[in-house]
Scaffold this motif. Structure first.
Motif, mmCIF file in Angstrom:
data_model
loop_
_atom_site.group_PDB
_atom_site.id
_atom_site.type_symbol
_atom_site.label_atom_id
_atom_site.label_comp_id
_atom_site.label_asym_id
_atom_site.label_seq_id
_atom_site.Cartn_x
_atom_site.Cartn_y
_atom_site.Cartn_z
ATOM 1 N N PHE A 297 38.823 92.352 52.438
ATOM 2 C CA PHE A 297 38.445 91.019 51.985
ATOM 3 C C PHE A 297 38.046 90.138 53.169
ATOM 4 O O PHE A 297 37.084 89.379 53.096
ATOM 5 C CB PHE A 297 39.601 90.370 51.213
ATOM 6 C CG PHE A 297 39.582 90.658 49.737
ATOM 7 C CD1 PHE A 297 39.207 91.896 49.259
ATOM 8 C CD2 PHE A 297 39.949 89.683 48.826
ATOM 9 C CE1 PHE A 297 39.184 92.165 47.903
ATOM 10 C CE2 PHE A 297 39.929 89.938 47.464
ATOM 11 C CZ PHE A 297 39.551 91.190 46.999
ATOM 12 N N GLN A 298 38.804 90.234 54.263
ATOM 13 C CA GLN A 298 38.469 89.456 55.457
ATOM 14 C C GLN A 298 37.123 89.900 56.033
ATOM 15 O O GLN A 298 36.333 89.076 56.515
ATOM 16 C CB GLN A 298 39.557 89.631 56.514
ATOM 17 C CG GLN A 298 40.907 89.030 56.125
ATOM 18 C CD GLN A 298 41.937 89.278 57.201
ATOM 19 O OE1 GLN A 298 41.833 88.775 58.315
ATOM 20 N NE2 GLN A 298 42.948 90.070 56.890
ATOM 21 N N GLY A 299 36.841 91.209 55.973
ATOM 22 C CA GLY A 299 35.609 91.717 56.525
ATOM 23 C C GLY A 299 34.364 91.238 55.795
ATOM 24 O O GLY A 299 33.265 91.272 56.359
ATOM 25 N N LEU A 300 34.510 90.771 54.553
ATOM 26 C CA LEU A 300 33.361 90.260 53.802
ATOM 27 C C LEU A 300 32.956 88.862 54.253
ATOM 28 O O LEU A 300 31.947 88.335 53.777
ATOM 29 C CB LEU A 300 33.692 90.244 52.309
ATOM 30 C CG LEU A 300 33.869 91.622 51.654
ATOM 31 C CD1 LEU A 300 34.393 91.465 50.240
ATOM 32 C CD2 LEU A 300 32.561 92.388 51.655
ATOM 33 N N GLN A 301 33.752 88.245 55.134
ATOM 34 C CA GLN A 301 33.447 86.911 55.678
ATOM 35 C C GLN A 301 33.452 85.822 54.597
ATOM 36 O O GLN A 301 32.806 84.790 54.738
ATOM 37 C CB GLN A 301 32.088 86.923 56.389
ATOM 38 C CG GLN A 301 31.952 87.957 57.494
ATOM 39 C CD GLN A 301 32.830 87.665 58.701
ATOM 40 O OE1 GLN A 301 32.900 86.534 59.173
ATOM 41 N NE2 GLN A 301 33.508 88.680 59.190
ATOM 42 N N LEU A 302 34.182 86.066 53.495
ATOM 43 C CA LEU A 302 34.252 85.077 52.415
ATOM 44 C C LEU A 302 35.546 84.268 52.460
ATOM 45 O O LEU A 302 35.706 83.324 51.689
ATOM 46 C CB LEU A 302 34.134 85.769 51.051
ATOM 47 C CG LEU A 302 32.830 86.522 50.773
ATOM 48 C CD1 LEU A 302 32.901 87.218 49.420
ATOM 49 C CD2 LEU A 302 31.642 85.565 50.820
ATOM 50 N N PHE A 303 36.479 84.651 53.349
ATOM 51 C CA PHE A 303 37.778 83.987 53.404
ATOM 52 C C PHE A 303 38.047 83.540 54.841
ATOM 53 O O PHE A 303 37.639 84.203 55.800
ATOM 54 C CB PHE A 303 38.880 84.932 52.914
ATOM 55 C CG PHE A 303 38.657 85.430 51.512
ATOM 56 C CD1 PHE A 303 39.087 84.704 50.423
ATOM 57 C CD2 PHE A 303 37.975 86.622 51.289
ATOM 58 C CE1 PHE A 303 38.869 85.152 49.133
ATOM 59 C CE2 PHE A 303 37.747 87.083 50.011
ATOM 60 C CZ PHE A 303 38.195 86.343 48.919
ATOM 61 N N SER A 372 28.841 85.054 47.704
ATOM 62 C CA SER A 372 29.704 83.892 47.495
ATOM 63 C C SER A 372 31.028 84.335 46.891
ATOM 64 O O SER A 372 31.114 85.393 46.247
ATOM 65 C CB SER A 372 29.021 82.855 46.595
ATOM 66 O OG SER A 372 28.679 83.421 45.351
ATOM 67 N N LYS A 373 32.049 83.519 47.085
ATOM 68 C CA LYS A 373 33.410 83.890 46.730
ATOM 69 C C LYS A 373 33.613 84.019 45.217
ATOM 70 O O LYS A 373 34.253 84.979 44.749
ATOM 71 C CB LYS A 373 34.381 82.867 47.300
ATOM 72 C CG LYS A 373 35.845 83.238 47.123
ATOM 73 C CD LYS A 373 36.767 82.143 47.646
ATOM 74 C CE LYS A 373 36.533 81.878 49.119
ATOM 75 N NZ LYS A 373 37.487 80.862 49.636
ATOM 76 N N GLY A 374 33.074 83.073 44.420
ATOM 77 C CA GLY A 374 33.315 83.072 42.986
ATOM 78 C C GLY A 374 32.833 84.334 42.284
ATOM 79 O O GLY A 374 33.630 85.030 41.619
ATOM 80 N N PRO A 375 31.538 84.686 42.383
ATOM 81 C CA PRO A 375 31.072 85.924 41.755
ATOM 82 C C PRO A 375 31.781 87.173 42.266
ATOM 83 O O PRO A 375 32.045 88.104 41.501
ATOM 84 C CB PRO A 375 29.577 85.940 42.111
ATOM 85 C CG PRO A 375 29.223 84.515 42.327
ATOM 86 C CD PRO A 375 30.438 83.894 42.955
#
Length: 471
Positions: A297-303, A372-375
């Motif tokens: 999850f961190q690697g996706l750069q969304l958090f 984006s985080k939501g989708p």
């Protein structure tokens, strides 16, 4: 005798089926006020209340399994500083901590299953949970001692302690659930796995960053102590019934069939082998996701931080598990019908397993391309829910693929195969792949520069979210 009739006999002072000692405990007791504390405890814990107690115990068991993946940076820092390894080997040793637990559990579950033929099953369960408590206290002490090997020993011992509960509880639920609701109750029990694991991520992220990860182990150990006492005092015993439900036998009746004959019969069944291998692949995915999910999850750069990634991951896993697992059991019951044969139940379970897995794969692949985080959370949450949908169906398919009098051994062998080829090697393999293909997966890019995520226990890794001092 049905569950309601059996328990009615108990409450009236009879011996009852499946509960040894209730008749003696409650006989000649006209009023609740005249009962001693142990008698009141036994009277309070009806079969259904005991099943709900199992759900609570299972949540604690899987809360424990989520502690290490819930605070990966702290444990990676601990590993690096205690055994002096290179940074690109941290994830491998992190995976080893998870794998030794599963390995010890896989071996101990067979021994624990045999002990129920010699000792009261709830006493075996209570003693196992007592060992689990000792194990988590040892795991917490490893931080103060600065010993990775002590932590490794604690994780190994916790697998041994949990084994007795995991092999006894499902059999009890099958024996004492209301007619027509066995798969549903098993689904509810299995949903506590996802709630506990996901809760472990959030629990570990909060406690570890506040007080240190040792307290994550110690607090859960204290919470388990009342359940240890209750299990040691309850006098329930297990029953077994044939596929037609016309005969009730205690577990000792199965001793007439040798273990070697059971193993030979089951392992020569192509259907059982295929289901077990598929179940292994299913559990390998779950183990890899549960161990490294927050890191990915961190690697996706969304958090923004490890804490944020762990909390979001735990939330969607918990929600997906709570919704998906019971729904899978409910759908299976409704599609198969109340009077379905074993072949019809098996056919229904296999269809649900195949359909939900394919649909989950499609949603997971789609989530990887979200910006984006939501989708992303919606697609990944749906994928995980579909992944948990066939949890109860997998167990039912295993039991339906073997002779009815060999279900217990069939489930035990499927667990061994599943761990041997599934969630034991999976965390190590995924960790090895991550170290080589994406070693900086959990880093964050700020102003075009790559930085390590914040670890409050490591002064060399400042919080990147804080403003830089003026110079």
């Amino acid at each position: 005798m049905t569950v309601s009739h059996s328990y009615r006999a108990l409450s009236e002072g009879g011996d009852g089926d499946g509960v040894e000692g209730y008749g003696h405990v409650l006989r000649d007791r006209g009023k609740v006020g005249e009962l001693g504390w142990r008698e009141r405890l036994c009277r309070f814990f009806t079969p259904m209340r005991t099943i709900w107690m199992f759900v609570g115990v299972n949540i604690l068991n899987y809360l424990d399994r989520g502690i290490i993946p819930g605070a990966p940076n702290q444990f990676q820092s601990f590993i690096r500083n205690t055994i002096m390894i290179d940074e690109n080997q941290e994830s491998t040793y992190l995976g080893i901590l998870q794998s030794v637990f599963i390995a010890s559990y896989s071996l101990a579950v067979i021994a624990a299953g045999n002990l129920v033929h010699k000792y009261p099953p709830f006493l075996v369960m209570g003693m196992g949970l007592a060992i689990w408590c000792v194990a988590v206290f040892i795991s917490g002490a490893a931080q103060g001692w600065g010993s990775f090997w002590l932590l490794l020993f604690g994780r190994t011992l916790s697998g041994v302690g949990e084994a007795s509960f995991q092999c006894i509880a499902p059999a009890f639920i099958e024996d004492f659930s209301p007619p027509g609701q066995k798969v549903l109750m098993l689904g509810i029990f299995f949903s506590s796995i996802t709630v506990g694991t996901a809760g472990g991520y959030a629990y570990s992220a909060v406690i570890s960053t506040s007080w240190g990860w040792a307290w994550s182990f110690w607090l859960e150990g204290v919470a388990m102590i009342p359940f240890v006492v209750i299990c040691c005092l309850l006098p329930f015993k297990l029953n077994g019934d044939n596929s037609n439900g016309n005969n009730v036998r205690t577990a000792s009746n199965h001793a007439s069939v040798s273990l070697s004959k059971e193993v030979s019969t089951i392992m020569t069944s192509p259907l059982f082998i295929n289901i077990s291998i598929g179940y292994s692949a299913y559990c390998a995915v779950l183990a890899g996701l549960s161990t490294f999910g927050p890191i990915f999850f961190q690697g996706l750069q969304l958090f923004d931080s490890e804490r944020s990634a762990s909390l979001h991951f735990s939330a969607i896993v918990a929600l997906a598990g709570v919704i998906g697992t019971p729904i899978g059991g409910y759908i299976s019951d409704r599609l198969a019908g109340d009077r379905a044969t074993r072949d019809q139940i098996l056919d229904t379970c296999l269809k649900i397993m195949a359909g939900s897995s394919l649909a989950g794969l499609a949603f997971a692949l789609a989530s990887a391309y979200c910006q984006s985080k939501g989708p992303f959370l919606f697609l990944m949450g749906t994928a995980i829910m579909l992944l948990f949908l066939p949890t109860g169906c997998c167990t039912m398919a295993v039991m339906a693929s073997v002779p009815s009098n060999m279900r217990a051994t069939g489930v035990a062998l499927s667990i061994l195969i599943m761990h041997l080829f599934g969630d034991v090697p999976s965390p190590v393999a995924v960790g090895w792949l991550k170290d080589r293909l994406a070693p900086r997966c959990n880093t964050k890019s700020i102003d075009g520069q790559e930085v390590q995520p914040f670890d409050p226990t490591d002064p060399t890794r400042p919080d990147p979210s804080l403003p830089k001092p003026y110079t």
